[in-house]
Every structure is written in C-alpha cells, then in structure tokens.
Scaffold this motif. Sequence first.
Motif, PDB file in Angstrom:
ATOM      1  N   GLY A  74       0.822  -1.204   0.000  1.00 36.47           N
ATOM      2  CA  GLY A  74       0.000   0.000   0.000  1.00 36.47           C
ATOM      3  C   GLY A  74       0.853   1.249   0.000  1.00 36.47           C
ATOM      4  N   HIS A  75       0.197   2.391   0.249  1.00 41.52           N
ATOM      5  CA  HIS A  75       0.934   3.661   0.288  1.00 41.52           C
ATOM      6  C   HIS A  75       0.472   4.493   1.482  1.00 41.52           C
ATOM      7  CE1 HIS A  75      -2.671   4.421  -2.143  1.00 41.52           C
ATOM      8  NE2 HIS A  75      -2.611   5.672  -1.715  1.00 41.52           N
ATOM      9  N   HIS A  76       1.298   5.468   1.821  1.00 39.21           N
ATOM     10  CA  HIS A  76       1.027   6.289   2.996  1.00 39.21           C
ATOM     11  C   HIS A  76       0.001   7.392   2.717  1.00 39.21           C
ATOM     12  CE1 HIS A  76       4.266   4.607   5.392  1.00 39.21           C
ATOM     13  NE2 HIS A  76       5.143   4.852   4.445  1.00 39.21           N
ATOM     14  N   HIS A  77      -0.669   7.797   3.805  1.00 39.79           N
ATOM     15  CA  HIS A  77      -1.559   8.965   3.808  1.00 39.79           C
ATOM     16  C   HIS A  77      -1.330   9.645   5.134  1.00 39.79           C
ATOM     17  CE1 HIS A  77      -3.392   5.851   1.355  1.00 39.79           C
ATOM     18  NE2 HIS A  77      -3.949   6.804   0.635  1.00 39.79           N
ATOM     19  N   VAL A  78      -1.355  10.956   5.148  1.00 40.68           N
ATOM     20  CA  VAL A  78      -1.205  11.667   6.408  1.00 40.68           C
ATOM     21  C   VAL A  78      -2.299  12.722   6.515  1.00 40.68           C
ATOM     22  CG1 VAL A  78       0.418  13.475   5.648  1.00 40.68           C
ATOM     23  CG2 VAL A  78       0.528  12.603   7.988  1.00 40.68           C
ATOM     24  N   VAL A  98      -3.704  13.739   2.843  1.00 42.29           N
ATOM     25  CA  VAL A  98      -2.744  13.849   1.744  1.00 42.29           C
ATOM     26  C   VAL A  98      -2.339  12.424   1.372  1.00 42.29           C
ATOM     27  CG1 VAL A  98      -0.465  14.700   1.037  1.00 42.29           C
ATOM     28  CG2 VAL A  98      -1.890  16.066   2.601  1.00 42.29           C
ATOM     29  N   HIS A  99      -2.474  12.088   0.088  1.00 45.65           N
ATOM     30  CA  HIS A  99      -2.110  10.753  -0.413  1.00 45.65           C
ATOM     31  C   HIS A  99      -0.682  10.768  -0.944  1.00 45.65           C
ATOM     32  CE1 HIS A  99      -6.287   8.898  -0.818  1.00 45.65           C
ATOM     33  NE2 HIS A  99      -6.525  10.131  -0.424  1.00 45.65           N
ATOM     34  N   PHE A 100       0.051   9.724  -0.664  1.00 43.97           N
ATOM     35  CA  PHE A 100       1.397   9.548  -1.212  1.00 43.97           C
ATOM     36  C   PHE A 100       1.355   8.398  -2.220  1.00 43.97           C
ATOM     37  CE2 PHE A 100       3.865  12.425   1.468  1.00 43.97           C
ATOM     38  CZ  PHE A 100       2.923  12.729   2.439  1.00 43.97           C
ATOM     39  N   LEU A 126      -6.484   0.842  -3.861  1.00 43.50           N
ATOM     40  CA  LEU A 126      -7.772   1.521  -4.055  1.00 43.50           C
ATOM     41  C   LEU A 126      -8.003   2.545  -2.947  1.00 43.50           C
ATOM     42  CD1 LEU A 126      -9.932  -1.548  -5.183  1.00 43.50           C
ATOM     43  CD2 LEU A 126      -9.088   0.322  -6.614  1.00 43.50           C
ATOM     44  N   HIS A 127      -6.928   2.872  -2.206  1.00 46.66           N
ATOM     45  CA  HIS A 127      -6.950   3.910  -1.161  1.00 46.66           C
ATOM     46  C   HIS A 127      -7.880   3.561  -0.008  1.00 46.66           C
ATOM     47  CE1 HIS A 127      -4.838   6.310  -4.221  1.00 46.66           C
ATOM     48  NE2 HIS A 127      -5.750   5.827  -5.043  1.00 46.66           N
ATOM     49  N   ARG A 128      -8.044   2.284   0.238  1.00 51.23           N
ATOM     50  CA  ARG A 128      -8.880   1.845   1.358  1.00 51.23           C
ATOM     51  C   ARG A 128      -7.988   1.447   2.533  1.00 51.23           C
ATOM     52  NH1 ARG A 128     -12.283  -2.350  -2.157  1.00 51.23           N
ATOM     53  NH2 ARG A 128     -10.239  -3.287  -1.890  1.00 51.23           N
TER      54      ARG A 128
HETATM   55 CU   LIG Z   1      -4.234   6.955  -1.429  1.00 46.47          CU
END
Ligand SMILES: [Cu+2]
Length: 143
Positions: A74-78, A98-100, A126-128
């Motif tokens: 996955g990827h980070h979000h802050v 903020v999506h990384f 899918l940003h979940r």
């Molecule tokens: Cu995302």
Amino acid sequence: MRTATIVRTVTLALSALTCVACGQSEPQGRRVFFIQPADGATVTSPVRLEFGAADFRIAAVPAGTVTDTRPDLGHHHVAIDADCLPTGTAIPRAAPWVHFGDGKNIIDMQLPPGRHRLTLQVGDDLHRTIEGLCSMISVNVTE
Ligand SMILES: [Cu+2]
C-alpha cells in the motif's frame, strides 16, 4: 521413521526459538509509524514528516485505472487533526488527507502553530484503509 521424527522435533524447536527471538509474530509485527518528528516534539514549519513501515511493503499506485489491490502492499496517507479511519474505509481525496500515491515516505509540510495530532494511515491500491496500519502522534508547532 525415527530419524524423521527427530528432524521434525528439532525443526519445531528451532521455529519456536525463532519466534522468541523476533519478539512478535505477524500480523502483530505489521505496523506503520512516524520516523520523524518524535511523538510530543516541538517543531517549526515547514515540518519534515517521515514515515516508516514494518512487515509491510510501501509502493506507488500503478499507473492507469486501478481495479484491484495487491496483497500486503500500500501507500502512505497523512492528515492533521484527524482520527484513524475504520478498516476498509476509502480515504478521502480531500483535506485533511494527503495521499502519497507515488510511494514516497517523506514531505516537508506547513503546519499551523499550536498543538496538533498527525495521523499516518496506510491505504491499499484503491486507497482503502488496512487493519492495524494507522499511527498517531502529537506535535507542538511554534512560530
Ligand atoms: Cu491513497
């Protein structure tokens, strides 16, 4: 037959030792965390935020239309002053999140003065949100 039993016993004993040595077994060892700033730190803007992950792979979202997720990736979000989202929630593509999606784990961010919570949340392709992959710290931003 007897040799096989001994080999199996030794293998099991070694596995047990390995588990003791590593402290935690998955999925409890899987986590995300702030490398910096430290929890409770006093900081000035721009604040360098750096994220880490253990037993989990961070990668950019594939280019083009994404219709499926890749396992354990996955990827980070802050977000500032936001709570961890429930598992499986689509992380909003709007403030304060903020999506990384490029797979990066560092940003220099302008933060307003005062005490703030910073929330680090991992999302899949899918940003979940993914169970257990959220971490929060607080910082005191001075001018
Ligand atoms: Cu995302």
